[in-house]
Scaffold this motif. Structure first.
Motif: not given
Length: 249
Positions: A21, A23, A119-120, A122-123, A128, A130
Motif C-alpha cells: 500500500d 499510502h 496493491e501498489s 493497482e494504485q 484508481s 489514489t
C-alpha cells in the motif's frame, strides 16, 4: 544522504516489499524523515525519488506533510525521475490482465515477483482512487519546489503521465534510440542529472527537449489503452459480455 526503505529494519528485504500500500509507505516515509531530522536537527530536507518512489513522495506531501509541517523538517526541494504522478497506462494494462480469467492465470504463473495484482500497481492505474484524489487538495505545498524529470520514450511512465500541479516538468531523450530504456536510463542521463543538480541548488533547470515533448507519450498511451481495452473485451475479460440471445428460446 539517507535512503528510504519500503521495509525499514528488515533483514529479509526483497522486491515484494515494494509493492504494498503506497499510502502506508507515505506514512513510513514521514517517520523516516522525522528520524533523519532527529539525527541532523535543523537541516532542511530534499526528497529524490524514482518511478513509484516519486508517487510515495506525492502522497507524503499531500497526506502526511501538508497541515503538519511543524512536525517535520522543512521540505525544500523534490526531484522525481520517471514517476507516474498521473498514473500510468501500463498499470491499467496490468490490472486488465489480472482481472482476465485466462490471461490473469498465465500472468501470475509467469510473474515471480507478484507485480500482477499487487496493491501498489493497482494504485498506480490512471483510474484508481489514489491517482484521482491525489491532487484534490490543490497540488504541491507552495513552499516546496518540485521538479519532475521523465524520459521522452519511457515505456513504463510516458512523458504525458508525469505532470505535477504546482511543479515543473522536463522531458529528456534519455535512453537508447533503438531500445526504449528511458525508465532506467533517465537516472544516468547527463541532461537529467544536470537538471536535478540545478533544481537542488535553487536554479531553474534547462527547458525540455522540444515543443511537442508529450506527443510521443500521448500516442504511446493511446496504444496501450487500446491494448488494455482489447484484453478486457476478449472472452474471460471484465468487459466481455457474450451474445446469449441465439441460445435463448
Amino acid at each position: 544522504v539517507a535512503h528510504f526503505s519500503y521495509r525499514p529494519g528488515s533483514a529479509t528485504y526483497g522486491p515484494k516489499d515494494t509493492i504494498t500500500d503506497l499510502h502506508a509507505q507515505a506514512r513510513s516515509l514521514g517517520r523516516q524523515v522525522q528520524e533523519a531530522d532527529r539525527a541532523h536537527p535543523g537541516l532542511a530536507v530534499d526528497l529524490v525519488g524514482h518511478s513509484q518512489g516519486g508517487l510515495v513522495i506525492d502522497l507524503f506531501l499531500t497526506e502526511v506533510y501538508a497541515g503538519h509541517e511543524h512536525e517535520y523538517p522543512p521540505i525544500e526541494n523534490v526531484v522525481t525521475f520517471g514517476s507516474p504522478h498521473e498514473g500510468t497506462p501500463i498499470a491499467d494494462l496490468a490490472e486488465a490482465v489480472d482481472e482476465h480469467l485466462f490471461a490473469g492465470i498465465a500472468a501470475r504463473a509467469l510473474d515471480p515477483t507478484d507485480y500482477i495484482g499487487a496493491e501498489s500497481v493497482e494504485q498506480m492505474s490512471t483510474g484508481s482512487s489514489t491517482i484521482e484524489e491525489l491532487w484534490d487538495a490543490g497540488g504541491v505545498p507552495p513552499e516546496v519546489r518540485f521538479l519532475s524529470i521523465v524520459g521522452s520514450e519511457d515505456p513504463i511512465v510516458p512523458s504525458s503521465s508525469a505532470s505535477v500541479p504546482g511543479g515543473t516538468k522536463i522531458v529528456v531523450p534519455a535512453g537508447d534510440t533503438l531500445w526504449p530504456d528511458d525508465h532506467s536510463a533517465v537516472l544516468r542521463d547527463d541532461d537529467a542529472i544536470s537538471a536535478a543538480q540545478a533544481h537542488l541548488s535553487g536554479r531553474a533547470p534547462a527547458d525540455s527537449c522540444g515543443l511537442f515533448t508529450d506527443v510521443g507519450g500521448w500516442l504511446y498511451t493511446q496504444l496501450v489503452d487500446k491494448v488494455t481495452a482489447k484484453v478486457s473485451e476478449t472472452p474471460g475479460g471484465t468487459s466481455y459480455v457474450p451474445n446469449l440471445e441465439k441460445y435463448l428460446p
